[in-house]
Design a protein around this motif. Structure first.
Motif, short mmCIF file in Angstrom:
data_model
loop_
_atom_site.label_atom_id
_atom_site.label_comp_id
_atom_site.label_asym_id
_atom_site.label_seq_id
_atom_site.Cartn_x
_atom_site.Cartn_y
_atom_site.Cartn_z
N ILE A 47 -6.02 -10.05 10.62
CA ILE A 47 -5.15 -10.77 9.58
C ILE A 47 -3.82 -11.18 10.50
CG2 ILE A 47 -6.17 -10.36 7.43
CD1 ILE A 47 -3.62 -8.46 7.14
N GLU A 48 -3.49 -12.58 10.22
CA GLU A 48 -2.11 -12.86 10.92
C GLU A 48 -0.93 -12.15 10.50
OE1 GLU A 48 0.52 -16.91 11.39
OE2 GLU A 48 -1.50 -17.01 10.97
N ASP A 49 -0.99 -11.71 9.23
CA ASP A 49 0.33 -10.99 8.59
C ASP A 49 -0.12 -10.50 7.33
OD1 ASP A 49 2.72 -9.92 8.18
OD2 ASP A 49 3.74 -11.86 8.43
N ASP A 50 0.55 -9.45 6.75
CA ASP A 50 -0.02 -9.06 5.60
C ASP A 50 0.92 -9.47 4.28
OD1 ASP A 50 2.25 -7.34 6.22
OD2 ASP A 50 1.42 -5.42 5.85
N HIS A 51 1.42 -10.48 4.59
CA HIS A 51 2.10 -11.00 3.29
C HIS A 51 1.49 -11.62 2.21
CE1 HIS A 51 1.38 -15.14 4.68
NE2 HIS A 51 1.88 -15.00 5.80
N VAL A 111 -2.60 -11.58 2.12
CA VAL A 111 -3.16 -10.50 1.27
C VAL A 111 -2.70 -11.07 -0.05
CG1 VAL A 111 -3.20 -7.98 0.85
CG2 VAL A 111 -3.00 -8.83 3.10
N THR A 112 -3.76 -11.62 -0.90
CA THR A 112 -3.40 -12.07 -1.85
C THR A 112 -3.69 -11.07 -3.31
OG1 THR A 112 -5.81 -12.97 -2.45
CG2 THR A 112 -4.33 -14.31 -1.51
N GLY A 113 -3.89 -9.82 -3.17
CA GLY A 113 -4.07 -8.80 -4.19
C GLY A 113 -4.85 -7.86 -3.50
N PHE A 114 -4.38 -6.50 -4.38
CA PHE A 114 -5.40 -5.35 -4.19
C PHE A 114 -5.53 -4.61 -5.43
CE2 PHE A 114 -1.22 -3.64 -3.39
CZ PHE A 114 -1.36 -2.47 -3.79
N SER A 115 -6.59 -3.67 -5.55
CA SER A 115 -6.71 -3.02 -7.08
C SER A 115 -7.26 -1.67 -6.55
CB SER A 115 -7.81 -3.76 -7.88
OG SER A 115 -8.99 -3.61 -7.00
N SER A 116 -6.91 -0.61 -7.31
CA SER A 116 -7.05 0.69 -7.03
C SER A 116 -7.56 1.39 -8.18
CB SER A 116 -5.70 1.53 -6.67
OG SER A 116 -5.83 2.72 -6.52
N HIS A 117 -8.88 2.02 -8.04
CA HIS A 117 -9.65 2.77 -9.14
C HIS A 117 -10.00 4.27 -8.73
CE1 HIS A 117 -10.02 -1.30 -11.04
NE2 HIS A 117 -10.23 -1.71 -9.85
N PHE A 118 -9.88 5.09 -9.63
CA PHE A 118 -10.54 6.35 -9.65
C PHE A 118 -12.01 6.37 -9.71
CE2 PHE A 118 -11.79 10.39 -11.79
CZ PHE A 118 -11.50 11.21 -10.63
N LEU A 149 -3.40 0.62 6.32
CA LEU A 149 -4.67 -0.31 6.76
C LEU A 149 -4.24 -1.83 6.75
CD1 LEU A 149 -7.69 -0.24 6.95
CD2 LEU A 149 -7.94 -0.89 4.53
N MET A 150 -3.17 -2.16 6.19
CA MET A 150 -2.92 -3.70 6.50
C MET A 150 -2.45 -3.82 7.71
SD MET A 150 -4.12 -5.44 3.99
CE MET A 150 -5.41 -4.28 3.90
N ASP A 151 -1.23 -2.84 7.96
CA ASP A 151 -0.61 -2.63 9.47
C ASP A 151 -1.72 -2.91 10.57
OD1 ASP A 151 1.80 -3.01 8.03
OD2 ASP A 151 2.43 -1.00 8.37
N ALA A 152 -2.73 -1.97 10.30
CA ALA A 152 -3.78 -1.90 11.32
C ALA A 152 -4.51 -2.93 11.46
CB ALA A 152 -4.74 -0.65 11.10
#
Length: 135
Positions: free
Chosen positions: A93-97, A101-108, A83-86
């Motif tokens: 976004i200019e880049d995904d550094h 992209v300052t963070g991400f979270s993942s939840h069930f 998704l970030m590459d897309a």
């Protein structure tokens, strides 16, 4: 921005499956390249509808169609990377550094009654002031 997306899939011997971090390291490069290309096509309309971001954080909530135990970070890895590459490819976004992209979270999120696998995605971010191309 909140959206429902599918997981990235791979196809091996005519069967499709969700691409996970464990599978990624063992699949043939051509299978992986096709999976990434296919996912970019799948999310294209969604990504193109997004504003341009200076900074963002993404929250993923994962839902599965069966009650099999899952290692959530294995499912998030390919999803987040593709998704970030897309978003970079379609210039959201200019880049995904780390400064963008300052963070991400993942939840069930639970098990889907319709036996579907999917992700609810929430993007929080600082939008660019102008929708013109970046300089």
């Amino acid at each position: 921005m909140i959206a429902r997306l599918n997981f990235p899939l791979y196809i091996k011997k005519g069967k499709a499956g969700i691409l996970t971090g464990n599978l990624y390291r063992n699949l043939h490069w051509a299978t992986l390249a096709k999976a990434k290309k296919d996912y970019h096509e799948e999310v294209k309309n969604f990504v193109e509808s997004l504003p341009k971001y200076n900074k963002l954080t993404i929250h993923y909530t994962l839902y599965f169609g069966n009650k099999r135990k899952r290692d959530i970070d294995n499912f998030t890895w390919a999803l987040h990377k593709f998704l970030m590459d897309a978003m970079v490819e379609y210039e959201d976004i200019e880049d995904d550094h780390n400064e963008i992209v300052t963070g991400f979270s993942s939840h069930f999120g639970g098990y889907d009654n319709n036996k579907e696998d999917y992700v609810i995605l929430e993007i929080e971010g600082e939008e660019c002031e102008s929708t013109d191309t970046r300089e």
